[in-house]
Design a protein around this motif. Structure first.
Motif, PDB file in Angstrom:
ATOM      1  N   LYS A  87      -2.695   2.023   7.114  1.00  0.00           N
ATOM      2  CA  LYS A  87      -1.663   2.084   6.071  1.00  0.00           C
ATOM      3  C   LYS A  87      -1.349   0.646   5.674  1.00  0.00           C
ATOM      4  CE  LYS A  87       3.244   3.263   5.732  1.00  0.00           C
ATOM      5  NZ  LYS A  87       4.387   3.853   6.476  1.00  0.00           N
ATOM      6  N   CYS A  88      -1.614   0.309   4.422  1.00  0.00           N
ATOM      7  CA  CYS A  88      -1.388  -1.054   3.965  1.00  0.00           C
ATOM      8  C   CYS A  88       0.092  -1.412   4.076  1.00  0.00           C
ATOM      9  CB  CYS A  88      -1.849  -1.210   2.516  1.00  0.00           C
ATOM     10  SG  CYS A  88      -1.734  -2.910   1.930  1.00  0.00           S
ATOM     11  N   THR A  89       0.355  -2.631   4.535  1.00  0.00           N
ATOM     12  CA  THR A  89       1.745  -3.071   4.707  1.00  0.00           C
ATOM     13  C   THR A  89       2.331  -3.616   3.403  1.00  0.00           C
ATOM     14  OG1 THR A  89       0.961  -5.247   5.451  1.00  0.00           O
ATOM     15  CG2 THR A  89       1.446  -3.584   7.155  1.00  0.00           C
ATOM     16  N   HIS A  90       1.546  -3.601   2.335  1.00  0.00           N
ATOM     17  CA  HIS A  90       2.077  -4.036   1.043  1.00  0.00           C
ATOM     18  C   HIS A  90       2.830  -2.881   0.391  1.00  0.00           C
ATOM     19  CE1 HIS A  90       1.424  -5.267  -3.375  1.00  0.00           C
ATOM     20  NE2 HIS A  90       2.438  -5.974  -2.889  1.00  0.00           N
ATOM     21  N   ARG A  91       2.104  -1.856  -0.025  1.00  0.00           N
ATOM     22  CA  ARG A  91       2.760  -0.702  -0.666  1.00  0.00           C
ATOM     23  C   ARG A  91       2.231   0.614  -0.139  1.00  0.00           C
ATOM     24  NH1 ARG A  91       3.380  -2.844  -6.826  1.00  0.00           N
ATOM     25  NH2 ARG A  91       4.740  -4.580  -6.327  1.00  0.00           N
ATOM     26  N   GLU A  92       1.839   0.611   1.120  1.00  0.00           N
ATOM     27  CA  GLU A  92       1.524   1.842   1.859  1.00  0.00           C
ATOM     28  C   GLU A  92       0.305   2.597   1.341  1.00  0.00           C
ATOM     29  OE1 GLU A  92       5.089   4.173   2.158  1.00  0.00           O
ATOM     30  OE2 GLU A  92       6.136   2.589   3.260  1.00  0.00           O
ATOM     31  N   ASN A  93      -0.591   1.914   0.666  1.00  0.00           N
ATOM     32  CA  ASN A  93      -1.830   2.551   0.228  1.00  0.00           C
ATOM     33  C   ASN A  93      -2.752   2.719   1.437  1.00  0.00           C
ATOM     34  OD1 ASN A  93      -3.226   3.299  -2.373  1.00  0.00           O
ATOM     35  ND2 ASN A  93      -4.799   2.009  -1.452  1.00  0.00           N
ATOM     36  N   PRO A  94      -3.549   3.783   1.502  1.00  0.00           N
ATOM     37  CA  PRO A  94      -4.550   3.881   2.579  1.00  0.00           C
ATOM     38  C   PRO A  94      -5.570   2.751   2.448  1.00  0.00           C
ATOM     39  CG  PRO A  94      -4.316   5.975   1.429  1.00  0.00           C
ATOM     40  CD  PRO A  94      -3.571   4.952   0.624  1.00  0.00           C
ATOM     41  N   TYR A 103      -9.856  -3.160   4.125  1.00  0.00           N
ATOM     42  CA  TYR A 103      -9.665  -3.584   2.752  1.00  0.00           C
ATOM     43  C   TYR A 103      -8.771  -2.583   2.048  1.00  0.00           C
ATOM     44  CZ  TYR A 103     -10.853  -4.076  -2.191  1.00  0.00           C
ATOM     45  OH  TYR A 103     -10.791  -4.214  -3.551  1.00  0.00           O
ATOM     46  N   CYS A 104      -7.799  -3.106   1.317  1.00  0.00           N
ATOM     47  CA  CYS A 104      -6.937  -2.225   0.525  1.00  0.00           C
ATOM     48  C   CYS A 104      -7.412  -2.254  -0.921  1.00  0.00           C
ATOM     49  CB  CYS A 104      -5.482  -2.672   0.607  1.00  0.00           C
ATOM     50  SG  CYS A 104      -4.403  -1.577  -0.359  1.00  0.00           S
ATOM     51  N   PRO A 105      -7.877  -1.114  -1.437  1.00  0.00           N
ATOM     52  CA  PRO A 105      -8.400  -1.098  -2.801  1.00  0.00           C
ATOM     53  C   PRO A 105      -7.312  -1.233  -3.867  1.00  0.00           C
ATOM     54  CG  PRO A 105      -8.484   1.100  -1.853  1.00  0.00           C
ATOM     55  CD  PRO A 105      -8.020   0.181  -0.764  1.00  0.00           C
ATOM     56  N   GLU A 106      -6.057  -1.067  -3.472  1.00  0.00           N
ATOM     57  CA  GLU A 106      -4.987  -1.069  -4.482  1.00  0.00           C
ATOM     58  C   GLU A 106      -4.760  -2.461  -5.070  1.00  0.00           C
ATOM     59  OE1 GLU A 106      -3.844   1.791  -5.349  1.00  0.00           O
ATOM     60  OE2 GLU A 106      -2.241   1.224  -6.719  1.00  0.00           O
ATOM     61  N   HIS A 107      -4.545  -3.468  -4.214  1.00  0.00           N
ATOM     62  CA  HIS A 107      -4.272  -4.826  -4.714  1.00  0.00           C
ATOM     63  C   HIS A 107      -5.133  -5.873  -4.004  1.00  0.00           C
ATOM     64  CE1 HIS A 107      -0.390  -2.549  -5.236  1.00  0.00           C
ATOM     65  NE2 HIS A 107      -0.697  -2.862  -6.474  1.00  0.00           N
ATOM     66  N   GLY A 108      -6.078  -5.445  -3.193  1.00  0.00           N
ATOM     67  CA  GLY A 108      -7.052  -6.383  -2.645  1.00  0.00           C
ATOM     68  C   GLY A 108      -6.729  -7.045  -1.326  1.00  0.00           C
ATOM     69  N   SER A 109      -5.689  -6.626  -0.631  1.00  0.00           N
ATOM     70  CA  SER A 109      -5.420  -7.222   0.685  1.00  0.00           C
ATOM     71  C   SER A 109      -6.565  -6.916   1.635  1.00  0.00           C
ATOM     72  CB  SER A 109      -4.130  -6.649   1.284  1.00  0.00           C
ATOM     73  OG  SER A 109      -3.014  -7.108   0.575  1.00  0.00           O
ATOM     74  N   THR A 110      -6.805  -7.857   2.553  1.00  0.00           N
ATOM     75  CA  THR A 110      -7.809  -7.621   3.585  1.00  0.00           C
ATOM     76  C   THR A 110      -7.207  -7.929   4.953  1.00  0.00           C
ATOM     77  OG1 THR A 110      -8.718  -9.861   3.374  1.00  0.00           O
ATOM     78  CG2 THR A 110      -9.757  -8.123   2.049  1.00  0.00           C
ATOM     79  N   GLU A 120      -3.694 -11.866   1.241  1.00  0.00           N
ATOM     80  CA  GLU A 120      -2.466 -11.227   0.739  1.00  0.00           C
ATOM     81  C   GLU A 120      -2.782 -10.460  -0.537  1.00  0.00           C
ATOM     82  OE1 GLU A 120       0.311 -14.419   0.377  1.00  0.00           O
ATOM     83  OE2 GLU A 120       0.633 -14.540   2.532  1.00  0.00           O
ATOM     84  N   PRO A 121      -1.887  -9.589  -1.000  1.00  0.00           N
ATOM     85  CA  PRO A 121      -0.432  -9.669  -0.870  1.00  0.00           C
ATOM     86  C   PRO A 121       0.180  -8.965   0.349  1.00  0.00           C
ATOM     87  CG  PRO A 121      -0.994  -7.987  -2.475  1.00  0.00           C
ATOM     88  CD  PRO A 121      -2.282  -8.626  -2.047  1.00  0.00           C
ATOM     89  N   ALA A 122      -0.584  -8.289   1.188  1.00  0.00           N
ATOM     90  CA  ALA A 122       0.032  -7.629   2.348  1.00  0.00           C
ATOM     91  C   ALA A 122       0.852  -8.661   3.136  1.00  0.00           C
ATOM     92  CB  ALA A 122      -1.041  -7.002   3.220  1.00  0.00           C
TER      93      ALA A 122
END
Ligand code: FES
Length: 144
Positions: A87-94, A103-110, A120-122
């Motif tokens: 669960k991404c710590t930025h905006r809770e995207n899987p 990798y978070c596909p929503e805003h690119g955090s790794t 970031e942005p996580a």
């Protein structure tokens, strides 16, 4: 826009979603993309994963429809494992996982395989659950 877990699975792995819809039960191992997926049906707040699940890969996804996000199990050594809540710590995207990181596909955090933010942005590392190792299995404590 934040996706639900089901929407994420549908978008990224329709094959896996189909197998979930067929009602798999505890202790089934299959593959999703290139990583093994261990499916469970939790009735408690712990999940026990056989160590044989790591036969093909040091990274295994644990999936249970009663838990909102998958858990990535990482075998660091014979005695050391990480259990990372996907669960991404930025905006809770899987987040998605590979054998080398997440990798978070929503805003690119790794994240690295310890859950630390590598891009970031996580704002925070991924949540890590405690694990208990026994001779044949690894138990994840979802209350930790
Ligand atoms: S929700 Fe993951 S980077 Fe924004």
């Amino acid at each position: 826009m934040k996706k639900t877990r089901r929407e994420f699975l549908k978008d990224t792995c329709t094959t896996c979603l189909g197998t979930v819809a067929l009602g798999f039960t505890f202790s089934q191992l299959s593959s999703c993309s290139s990583l093994p997926v261990y499916k469970t049906n939790l009735s408690q707040k712990t999940v026990e994963v056989p160590l044989t699940s790591f036969a093909e890969s040091n990274v295994v996804i644990v999936r249970d429809m009663q838990v909102q996000y998958d858990i990535l199990l990482v075998k660091k050594s014979a005695e050391e494992y990480n259990a990372l809540y996907m669960k991404c710590t930025h905006r809770e995207n899987p987040v998605s996982a590979t054998k080398t990181g997440l990798y978070c596909p929503e805003h690119g955090s790794t994240f690295d395989l310890d859950g630390n933010v590598t891009k970031e942005p996580a704002p925070l590392p991924l949540k890590r659950f405690k694990t208990v190792l026994s001779d044949q299995s690894l138990t994840i404590d979802l209350n930790s």
